[in-house]
Design a protein around this motif. Sequence first.
Motif, PDB file in Angstrom:
ATOM      1  N   ASP A   1      -5.995   4.934 -22.669  1.00  0.00           N
ATOM      2  CA  ASP A   1      -5.928   3.568 -22.166  1.00  0.00           C
ATOM      3  C   ASP A   1      -4.504   3.029 -22.175  1.00  0.00           C
ATOM      4  N   ALA A   2      -3.708   3.453 -23.154  1.00  0.00           N
ATOM      5  CA  ALA A   2      -2.332   2.975 -23.231  1.00  0.00           C
ATOM      6  C   ALA A   2      -1.470   3.568 -22.122  1.00  0.00           C
ATOM      7  N   LEU A   3      -1.787   4.783 -21.693  1.00  0.00           N
ATOM      8  CA  LEU A   3      -0.971   5.457 -20.689  1.00  0.00           C
ATOM      9  C   LEU A   3      -1.478   5.265 -19.268  1.00  0.00           C
ATOM     10  N   TYR A   4      -2.773   5.092 -19.097  1.00  0.00           N
ATOM     11  CA  TYR A   4      -3.354   5.020 -17.763  1.00  0.00           C
ATOM     12  C   TYR A   4      -3.475   3.576 -17.311  1.00  0.00           C
ATOM     13  N   GLN A   5      -2.870   3.267 -16.214  1.00  0.00           N
ATOM     14  CA  GLN A   5      -2.995   1.947 -15.615  1.00  0.00           C
ATOM     15  C   GLN A   5      -3.785   2.084 -14.327  1.00  0.00           C
ATOM     16  N   PRO A   6      -4.923   1.438 -14.215  1.00  0.00           N
ATOM     17  CA  PRO A   6      -5.699   1.561 -12.982  1.00  0.00           C
ATOM     18  C   PRO A   6      -4.932   0.956 -11.806  1.00  0.00           C
ATOM     19  N   PRO A   7      -5.127   1.500 -10.621  1.00  0.00           N
ATOM     20  CA  PRO A   7      -4.399   0.971  -9.464  1.00  0.00           C
ATOM     21  C   PRO A   7      -4.850  -0.451  -9.135  1.00  0.00           C
ATOM     22  N   THR A   8      -3.907  -1.222  -8.661  1.00  0.00           N
ATOM     23  CA  THR A   8      -4.223  -2.590  -8.262  1.00  0.00           C
ATOM     24  C   THR A   8      -4.914  -2.552  -6.901  1.00  0.00           C
ATOM     25  N   PRO A   9      -5.598  -3.622  -6.516  1.00  0.00           N
ATOM     26  CA  PRO A   9      -6.235  -3.640  -5.188  1.00  0.00           C
ATOM     27  C   PRO A   9      -5.237  -3.403  -4.055  1.00  0.00           C
ATOM     28  N   GLU A  10      -4.031  -3.932  -4.191  1.00  0.00           N
ATOM     29  CA  GLU A  10      -3.015  -3.723  -3.161  1.00  0.00           C
ATOM     30  C   GLU A  10      -2.661  -2.240  -3.036  1.00  0.00           C
ATOM     31  N   GLU A  11      -2.529  -1.563  -4.180  1.00  0.00           N
ATOM     32  CA  GLU A  11      -2.208  -0.139  -4.157  1.00  0.00           C
ATOM     33  C   GLU A  11      -3.331   0.672  -3.533  1.00  0.00           C
ATOM     34  N   ILE A  12      -4.564   0.290  -3.813  1.00  0.00           N
ATOM     35  CA  ILE A  12      -5.714   1.001  -3.243  1.00  0.00           C
ATOM     36  C   ILE A  12      -5.737   0.841  -1.723  1.00  0.00           C
ATOM     37  N   ILE A  13      -5.529  -0.375  -1.246  1.00  0.00           N
ATOM     38  CA  ILE A  13      -5.546  -0.632   0.198  1.00  0.00           C
ATOM     39  C   ILE A  13      -4.369   0.067   0.877  1.00  0.00           C
ATOM     40  N   LEU A  14      -3.199   0.026   0.250  1.00  0.00           N
ATOM     41  CA  LEU A  14      -2.024   0.684   0.823  1.00  0.00           C
ATOM     42  C   LEU A  14      -2.250   2.186   0.913  1.00  0.00           C
ATOM     43  N   GLU A  15      -2.785   2.783  -0.133  1.00  0.00           N
ATOM     44  CA  GLU A  15      -3.052   4.226  -0.127  1.00  0.00           C
ATOM     45  C   GLU A  15      -4.076   4.586   0.945  1.00  0.00           C
ATOM     46  N   GLN A  16      -5.099   3.764   1.088  1.00  0.00           N
ATOM     47  CA  GLN A  16      -6.126   4.020   2.106  1.00  0.00           C
ATOM     48  C   GLN A  16      -5.520   3.914   3.512  1.00  0.00           C
ATOM     49  N   THR A  17      -4.676   2.930   3.724  1.00  0.00           N
ATOM     50  CA  THR A  17      -4.031   2.753   5.024  1.00  0.00           C
ATOM     51  C   THR A  17      -3.134   3.943   5.352  1.00  0.00           C
ATOM     52  N   ILE A  18      -2.367   4.399   4.370  1.00  0.00           N
ATOM     53  CA  ILE A  18      -1.483   5.547   4.590  1.00  0.00           C
ATOM     54  C   ILE A  18      -2.299   6.785   4.917  1.00  0.00           C
ATOM     55  N   ARG A  19      -3.413   6.975   4.204  1.00  0.00           N
ATOM     56  CA  ARG A  19      -4.274   8.134   4.493  1.00  0.00           C
ATOM     57  C   ARG A  19      -4.821   8.081   5.913  1.00  0.00           C
ATOM     58  N   GLU A  20      -5.248   6.911   6.340  1.00  0.00           N
ATOM     59  CA  GLU A  20      -5.786   6.767   7.696  1.00  0.00           C
ATOM     60  C   GLU A  20      -4.717   7.088   8.739  1.00  0.00           C
ATOM     61  N   LYS A  21      -3.502   6.589   8.525  1.00  0.00           N
ATOM     62  CA  LYS A  21      -2.421   6.843   9.471  1.00  0.00           C
ATOM     63  C   LYS A  21      -2.029   8.318   9.476  1.00  0.00           C
ATOM     64  N   LEU A  22      -2.024   8.935   8.289  1.00  0.00           N
ATOM     65  CA  LEU A  22      -1.725  10.359   8.202  1.00  0.00           C
ATOM     66  C   LEU A  22      -2.802  11.168   8.920  1.00  0.00           C
ATOM     67  N   TYR A  23      -4.049  10.798   8.736  1.00  0.00           N
ATOM     68  CA  TYR A  23      -5.146  11.489   9.413  1.00  0.00           C
ATOM     69  C   TYR A  23      -5.003  11.357  10.937  1.00  0.00           C
ATOM     70  N   ALA A  24      -4.668  10.148  11.394  1.00  0.00           N
ATOM     71  CA  ALA A  24      -4.483   9.934  12.834  1.00  0.00           C
ATOM     72  C   ALA A  24      -3.322  10.780  13.359  1.00  0.00           C
ATOM     73  N   ALA A  25      -2.243  10.883  12.580  1.00  0.00           N
ATOM     74  CA  ALA A  25      -1.087  11.687  13.002  1.00  0.00           C
ATOM     75  C   ALA A  25      -1.452  13.169  13.035  1.00  0.00           C
ATOM     76  N   VAL A  26      -2.236  13.639  12.081  1.00  0.00           N
ATOM     77  CA  VAL A  26      -2.666  15.044  12.079  1.00  0.00           C
ATOM     78  C   VAL A  26      -3.545  15.316  13.295  1.00  0.00           C
ATOM     79  N   MET A  27      -4.364  14.368  13.678  1.00  0.00           N
ATOM     80  CA  MET A  27      -5.243  14.536  14.836  1.00  0.00           C
ATOM     81  C   MET A  27      -4.454  14.619  16.140  1.00  0.00           C
ATOM     82  N   GLU A  28      -3.227  14.097  16.161  1.00  0.00           N
ATOM     83  CA  GLU A  28      -2.378  14.175  17.350  1.00  0.00           C
ATOM     84  C   GLU A  28      -1.700  15.541  17.496  1.00  0.00           C
ATOM     85  N   LEU A  29      -1.678  16.330  16.415  1.00  0.00           N
ATOM     86  CA  LEU A  29      -1.063  17.657  16.459  1.00  0.00           C
ATOM     87  C   LEU A  29      -1.874  18.592  17.336  1.00  0.00           C
ATOM     88  N   PRO A  30      -1.232  19.638  17.858  1.00  0.00           N
ATOM     89  CA  PRO A  30      -2.005  20.671  18.545  1.00  0.00           C
ATOM     90  C   PRO A  30      -3.033  21.266  17.569  1.00  0.00           C
TER      91      PRO A  30
END
Length: 141
Positions: free
Chosen positions: A62-91
């Motif tokens: 508990d002292a070492l682990y800090q749960p992600p904030t809602p902003e971090e969760i949304i940012l990570e999800q957004t980055i994943r979606e954009k990365l997935y979209a970019a991978v889908m544009e590849l041949p």
Amino acid sequence: MNEINLRELYPHTYKTDTYVEVSDDVLEAIKAHERAEAARERKMYRYKAHYSLDRGDGIEHDALYQPPTPEEIILEQTIREKLYAAVMELPEKQAKRIYAHFYLGMSKAEIARQEGVAENAVRESINRGLKYLAIQMEKYR
């Protein structure tokens, strides 16, 4: 035969003196265990291992682990979606090779053997795909 007091061995279980007769082999095994436990405790004390916060109740975690904030969760999800979209544009081949290498953990040699092509071709294909993904992800910063 020797007599042992179970209250001394199991103080949390036995609240009163309970004597049991045991053979010499059992008594020797109990004494060997007690000696080994005492040696372990001395070793922990000498090497300062007794200062650990990890008592099994999760305090160190508990002292070492800090749960992600809602902003971090949304940012990570957004980055994943954009990365997935970019991978889908590849041949298709590049996308499959990147997926196999990074998500499935296959080596470039394994991918080349599976596809029946040279390893160099797979390596170049993955590198070109990664460069394209880096450019696409840079647009979202």
